[in-house]
Design a protein around this motif. Structure first.
Motif, PDB file in Angstrom:
ATOM      1  N   GLU A 680       7.864 -45.420 156.790  1.00 30.08           N
ATOM      2  CA  GLU A 680       7.590 -44.030 157.138  1.00 30.08           C
ATOM      3  C   GLU A 680       6.302 -43.546 156.458  1.00 30.08           C
ATOM      4  O   GLU A 680       5.509 -42.810 157.050  1.00 30.08           O
ATOM      5  CB  GLU A 680       8.771 -43.138 156.724  1.00 30.08           C
ATOM      6  N   ILE A 681       6.117 -43.972 155.204  1.00 30.54           N
ATOM      7  CA  ILE A 681       4.903 -43.586 154.482  1.00 30.54           C
ATOM      8  C   ILE A 681       3.682 -44.205 155.146  1.00 30.54           C
ATOM      9  O   ILE A 681       2.631 -43.552 155.302  1.00 30.54           O
ATOM     10  CB  ILE A 681       4.996 -44.009 153.001  1.00 30.54           C
ATOM     11  N   LEU A 682       3.820 -45.459 155.577  1.00 34.41           N
ATOM     12  CA  LEU A 682       2.694 -46.113 156.246  1.00 34.41           C
ATOM     13  C   LEU A 682       2.393 -45.438 157.583  1.00 34.41           C
ATOM     14  O   LEU A 682       1.220 -45.245 157.941  1.00 34.41           O
ATOM     15  CB  LEU A 682       2.995 -47.598 156.462  1.00 34.41           C
ATOM     16  N   ASP A 683       3.425 -45.093 158.317  1.00 38.75           N
ATOM     17  CA  ASP A 683       3.214 -44.403 159.590  1.00 38.75           C
ATOM     18  C   ASP A 683       2.477 -43.080 159.359  1.00 38.75           C
ATOM     19  O   ASP A 683       1.553 -42.724 160.111  1.00 38.75           O
ATOM     20  CB  ASP A 683       4.562 -44.140 160.281  1.00 38.75           C
ATOM     21  N   PHE A 684       2.904 -42.371 158.331  1.00 41.04           N
ATOM     22  CA  PHE A 684       2.268 -41.097 157.997  1.00 41.04           C
ATOM     23  C   PHE A 684       0.810 -41.323 157.591  1.00 41.04           C
ATOM     24  O   PHE A 684      -0.103 -40.597 158.020  1.00 41.04           O
ATOM     25  CB  PHE A 684       3.040 -40.425 156.848  1.00 41.04           C
TER      26      PHE A 684
END
Length: 819
Positions: A680-684
């Motif tokens: 999720e952090i990478l997507d963000f």
């Protein structure tokens, strides 16, 4: 113009009232006398009581009592260490003649006290001095006590400001001394005659000309043998002779060259030496000869004549070690100045061999000149002599701290020339810098010392940072290498070159010097001092440079709010400087008008300023929190929450609000498992623009590697994605890169390796690389670590990272090939 309040005070309402009654004259006198006696009978008298009593005694025509009433009151004012409200006491007869009916001796004594007191309180004394001279012309033997008391009272006033008058008054006192007897007896009123002789040292303080010097020695010739012995056997005589002899040539040297008359000065010293010799005042004679030698050698440029005079004087000198030390020391110094070092060492060694504690400052100079003389033959011995000079300056309370600065500076130069070990040089200059700022002064000598020290520290700082000496100064002149003796030489530095606003440059020199020799603690101390000074004097360039040097220290102390505050200033400065360069202008000086250059908010320039602040401040903050997270999840979460709150505060007034809000959001996601995963952090993070929002992208990737669910292969890919950006900005991040960023990567992979070593291949190689990583060159250390971990995890290097590694660390490529 309103006069002193004498008339008003001498006509009191009470006197008027008595005058209005038709009383007989004698009755009025008796009333005044009774009222005066009544006031005096009180246990404690206030200034107004004294004034009232004086008024009544004048009304009673007992003039001596009026004068004697004022004398102790003025004496008390003179004795007080602090200035108080005199309540009109100093105005009594301040501009009027004393009553002629008053005893002449009382009048003379009173005038002397008034002169001393009014001078102390900053009031005019011209009329009083004129009146005192008139009264002295009238004095006879029976007024001797008053004359002596007045002369003693005024000595401290005229000794510094009017030495001719001070000497005349002393000679007057000497004349009257035999007649000063206790009334009604043959006992002397001044039992210690030697005290009058001591007054010559007060009178010496005002000597500024050959005339003053001759008048002073003429006064000494009128002292009795006992008085001379008391004066010259007193402990102040050693320093007194020094002041008398050196003040004249110092004063002449301060004049414009065309106004100097060294022949007259030389004649004055020859006269002083001859007369001192006749009086058997050998210490004074030695100082006179020594000053003659200085004039011949330093100002008339006749070194041979100077040495000849010194050698002849030594033949004449007694066994007094002080005298021999003075003469041998000056001979040795003159030989140093004409580069006859072997002769210099002989004479300086003799001076050091004299067993005397006198003149510790000169002994310090002997040690420094021994360091100079021995330097070419034995560099280590030169260092040892300089160390002895430092030790003497540190332990002897009579030596001014400015001399300790000089000794430490000379030690630094000796260490550089003797061993070329810059860490040792820094240690000495570091101590000197502390002492220099501790003894700050507005005096010209301090400013000259500051300029010389700044030159030396700038030279070594540049040498330590670049590996090469500087070629030219900021003004474009050739940058002279520091030479032995530079801090004790009569250099031609102009005090006009001193600028209080540029003191922070010296602090910058020391901060960068410390960082270059690996003394990070002192680098931080000097950087923080420099930042305070740069902010106070609006030196924006200095502040920006030093803030980058101070950030690691502040970050290690978790002072995140200060880092971000300073980063905003630094980011604005870098944006303004870049803008000037882009429009073809070079930033001039250190006082850049950042706000004018960047213009009104909002603007693209201010957006760049904030992104600069994020690069130099926020990104290092995240790296530091990441290091904390490796060992304490709870503490890292707490610090991340704190920084996120600061970012939200900044966003309220920021030009790029989203920059700070998104950074806050990323920080708040550190260790929020299971609520937030690394994916999720990478997507963000991947939504950030790869060019315009690089800092946020790097922060996002870094935060992703801090989550517990991130696979090792993803960790190494993300670190390899971060590395080129970090490396590209090594210059503005230099101190942070060395002290925080590189240690983060090493610690990160050490901990990962220790926890899951079975996931890695070639464990012995990995362990060896991680444990010895600090031995690799700083410019290639990150690449070595990441390439090793990629190999150990069997991860293929991405093309961009491989190209970056080949360009930035060719040794790593060879290492990889060997694998």
């Amino acid at each position: 113009m309103q006069r002193d309040v004498d008339e008003g005070l001498l006509i009191s309402p009470l006197v008027k009232q008595l005058g209005e009654n038709n009383l007989l004259v004698e009755t009025k006198k008796s009333c005044h006398l009774a009222l005066g006696d009544l006031i005096v009978s009180r246990h404690q008298l206030w200034p107004q009581d004294v004034i009232n009593a004086i008024i009544h005694f004048l009304g009673a025509e007992v003039f001596d009592r009026a004068g004697l009433m004022l004398i102790p009151a003025i004496q008390e004012l003179n004795s007080m260490e602090i200035l108080v409200d005199d309540r009109g006491l100093l105005s009594l007869w301040g501009s009027l003649r004393l009553p002629e009916q008053m005893d002449l001796g009382i009048r003379i004594f009173l005038r002397g006290l008034q002169i001393a007191a009014r001078h102390k309180y900053g009031k005019s004394i011209s009329y009083l001095v004129e009146d005192l001279d008139t009264l002295l012309e009238q004095a006879s033997d029976k007024n001797a006590i008053g004359v002596l008391a007045a002369m003693m009272a005024t000595n401290s006033v005229f000794g510094k400001n009017d030495p001719i008058r001070a000497n005349r008054y002393l000679r007057t006192a000497l004349h009257f001394l035999p007649y000063a007897q206790i009334p009604g007896s043959n006992e002397p009123a001044f039992s210690d005659e030697g005290l009058l002789g001591f007054m010559i040292w007060t009178n010496s303080q005002g000597i500024t000309s050959a005339e003053h010097l001759r008048d002073w020695i003429s006064t000494i010739e009128q002292l009795t043998l006992e008085q001379r012995q008391f004066a010259f056997n007193h402990e102040v005589a050693e320093q007194g002779c020094l002041v008398v002899s050196e003040k004249l040539w110092h004063k002449e040297a301060e004049k414009l060259q065309e106004e100097q008359d060294w022949s007259a000065i030389l004649a004055a010293y020859e006269d002083l030496a001859e007369r001192a010799n006749k009086l058997a005042l050998e210490l004074l004679w030695a100082w006179a000869v020594r000053s003659k030698i200085i004039v011949l050698g330093d100002y008339l440029r006749d070194a041979n004549a100077a040495v000849a005079v010194a050698q002849a004087a030594i033949q004449q000198a007694s066994d007094d070690p002080r005298v021999r030390f003075l003469l041998q020391e000056i001979v040795g110094r003159k030989y140093v100045l004409i580069n006859q070092n072997n002769q210099a060492i002989i004479w300086l060694s003799k001076a050091l061999g004299e067993e005397t504690n006198a003149y510790p400052y000169l002994r310090l100079k002997v040690l420094i000149y021994m360091s100079i003389a021995t330097g070419k033959q034995d560099a280590q011995l030169a260092i040892e002599f300089a160390r002895q000079a430092v030790s003497l300056a540190e332990t002897n309370s009579l030596i001014d701290k400015s001399e300790l600065v000089k000794a430490l500076g000379e030690l630094a130069i000796a260490q550089w020339l003797g061993s070329n070990l810059l860490p040792d040089v820094f240690e000495s200059l570091d101590r000197a810098g502390e002492q220099l700022l501790a003894c700050r002064s507005d005096a010209e000598d301090w400013k000259k010392l500051f300029l010389v020290y700044r030159h030396i520290s700038g030279y070594f700082s540049y040498l330590a940072r670049t590996g090469s000496p500087p070629n030219e100064t900021l003004g474009g002149e050739a940058y002279a290498a520091p030479q032995r003796g530079i801090l004790f030489s009569q250099n031609s530095i102009l005090v006009d070159d001193y600028d209080r606003n540029r003191e922070s440059i010296l602090l910058t020199n020391l901060a960068f010097f410390a960082a270059s020799v690996g003394n990070d603690e002192r680098a931080a101390v000097w950087a923080l001092k420099g930042m305070d000074d740069a902010r106070a004097t609006n030196q924006r360039a200095v502040f920006a440079s030093l803030s980058l040097e101070a950030f690691p220290y502040l970050l290690l102390d978790a002072r995140y709010a200060e880092v971000l505050d300073f980063a905003m200033d630094a980011g604005a400065f870098f944006a303004a400087s870049t803008q000037l360069l882009q429009i073809g202008q070079l930033p001039q000086g250190f006082e850049l008008d950042v706000e004018t250059i960047l213009g009104n908010k909002p603007s693209e320039l201010w957006r760049k300023a904030e992104h600069n602040a994020a690069l130099v401040g926020l990104l290092p903050v995240v790296f530091r929190i990441g290091t904390v997270a490796l060992r304490s999840v709870e503490l890292a979460r707490s610090q991340a929450t704190e920084v996120a709150a600061i970012c939200r505060q900044i966003s309220a007034t920021a030009v790029d609000e989203q920059l700070w809000l998104q950074a806050a959001e990323l920080l708040e996601q550190i260790y929020l498992l299971p609520e937030v995963s690394y994916n999720e952090i990478l997507d963000f993070s991947n939504r950030f623009h790869p060019q315009n929002e690089q800092v946020l992208l790097v922060i996002g990737y870094l935060v992703a590697t801090l989550q517990n669910d991130t696979p090792l292969e993803t960790d190494i890919f993300l670190h390899m994605a971060i590395a080129p950006f970090i490396y590209q900005h090594r210059e503005p991040l230099s101190a942070t890169y060395r002290r925080l960023i590189l240690p983060f990567f090493i610690d990160y992979w050490k901990i990962k390796f220790e926890r899951v070593s079975l996931r890695f291949r070639s464990t012995s190689l990995v362990g060896r690389i991680l444990n010895t990583a600090e031995n690799f060159p700083e410019a290639e250390r990150l690449q070595f670590v990441l390439v090793t971990m990629a190999f150990a995890l069997n991860v293929r290097l991405p093309r961009d990272f491989a190209n970056f590694t080949r360009a930035s660390a060719p040794e790593v490529v060879s290492f990889l090939s060997a694998l």
